[in-house]
Design an enzyme around this catalytic site. Structure first.
Site, PDB file in Angstrom:
ATOM      1  N   LEU A  51      25.435  21.519  29.375  1.00 47.03           N
ATOM      2  CA  LEU A  51      25.047  20.195  28.882  1.00 47.03           C
ATOM      3  C   LEU A  51      24.359  20.337  27.531  1.00 47.03           C
ATOM      4  CD1 LEU A  51      24.953  17.167  29.659  1.00 47.03           C
ATOM      5  CD2 LEU A  51      22.611  17.577  30.452  1.00 47.03           C
ATOM      6  N   HIS A  92      13.434  26.038  28.299  1.00 45.99           N
ATOM      7  CA  HIS A  92      13.449  25.894  26.844  1.00 45.99           C
ATOM      8  C   HIS A  92      13.075  24.453  26.487  1.00 45.99           C
ATOM      9  CE1 HIS A  92      15.064  25.590  22.781  1.00 45.99           C
ATOM     10  NE2 HIS A  92      15.243  26.900  22.761  1.00 45.99           N
TER      11      HIS A  92
END
Length: 335
Positions: free
Chosen positions: A125, A229
């Protein structure tokens, strides 16, 4: 109108651009035209049913229908670990005690495991920066679950997602630098490339044979185990909203978390309804709905207004054309 559609070999330039923009640590989007071309061929064969269901890897593109611009990518891999191991570190809690001293300890260790064999994976994604607002990310993310829900028998009972671990603004990966690189004496990008392009035997050959005690690791490495992240925080939120939860596994290179959910418990899979299409010039609906086709082979998805009455969903002509459906056909709708 934003439309999610199957990727095709002609999307190579678009996919390469997205791979370059995604940055380091995005294993499923290598900056390698040959690998990406193979993936697009695999996606085409997956949507057409030319290969066995468990070998399929469906890649979806987010396209602006008016301009033809491709601004995002997502994917569903029907099954992981069948042809190449699916290695992870499991975070294990180890209880120790000394009754004579009245001391109890809990030590966490990292143990190399090959779990989740045969599970379906949602991943890849990624959206361009200027598309990360306004619901485009949610459309692309949920489209993967609409794909699964269209023909659930093609997918596993359990679904997982791996999220990219923490990298510093200059591209350094604390877990790699302090831990993984001690076992894999190469650059992170090379290890990442080998993971996506080989049988992963090198991981089995070089990985630690014994548990790694987390408390003995440098603080920068400890701090990022199981963390996402910064660019992946919205993706994590979307996964959690669908029912995904961490399952105790982390990536062996960047220590990013793995999350999982039962296929039929994924909110979008569970809540979407199969409805018959009617078409009207105007649709009176308060809020837009997630609408997709009802089959994998011709899969398309949009977020547009639909008037729902009973088992009928009334769409505008523009929405029906974007989905390539006609009156009387079936769509899946999640309001």
């Amino acid at each position: 109108m934003l439309v999610v559609r199957p990727a095709a070999p002609a999307d190579l330039d678009h996919l390469l651009e997205l791979a370059i923009l995604s940055g380091p640590g995005f294993t499923s989007l290598p900056e390698d035209p040959d690998q990406l071309a193979e993936r697009l061929d695999l996606s085409r064969d997956s949507f057409t049913g030319a290969i066995k269901p468990q070998d399929r890897w469906y890649t979806l593109m987010l396209e602006e229908s008016e301009t033809g611009d491709v601004d995002g990518v997502g994917s569903v891999k029907a099954a992981v670990g069948l042809h190449r191991p699916f290695f992870s570190f499991r975070v294990v809690n180890n209880a120790q005690s000394s009754p004579s001293l009245g001391i109890k300890l809990e030590q966490k260790t990292l143990v190399l495991v090959n779990e989740c064999t045969g599970w379906t994976e949602v991943g890849s994604l990624f959206l361009k920066a200027d598309r990360r607002k306004g619901g485009a990310g949610r459309l692309l993310s949920q489209s993967r679950y609409m794909l699964i829900g269209a023909e659930p028998e093609l997918f596993a009972d359990n679904v997982l997602a791996e999220l990219r671990g923490v990298f510093t603004p200059d591209g350094a990966c604390p877990f790699w630098d302090h831990v993984a690189s001690k076992f894999f004496p190469m650059e992170f990008d090379e290890a990442d490339r080998l993971t996506g392009s080989t049988d992963k035997q090198f991981i089995l050959d070089l990985s630690p044979r014994h548990p790694i005690y987390i408390e003995l690791l440098p603080e920068p490495a400890r701090a990022v185990i199981g963390k996402v992240h910064p660019q992946g925080v919205p993706a994590m939120a979307l996964l959690e909203s669908e029912g995904f939860r961490p399952n105790g596994l982390v990536d062996i290179f960047d220590a990013g978390p793995t999350v999982a959910c039962g296929r039929d418990n994924i909110r979008t899979v569970r809540d979407a309804r199969r409805l018959t299409v009617a078409i009207s010039e105007e649709v009176n609906a308060e809020l837009p709905a997630l609408i997709s086709t009802d089959s994998v082979s011709g899969f398309r998805a949009v977020r547009q207004r639909a008037y729902i009455e009973g088992d009928v969903a009334t769409l505008t002509r523009e929405t029906a054309d974007a989905l390539k459906v006609r009156a009387g056909e079936t769509v899946r709708v999640k309001t």
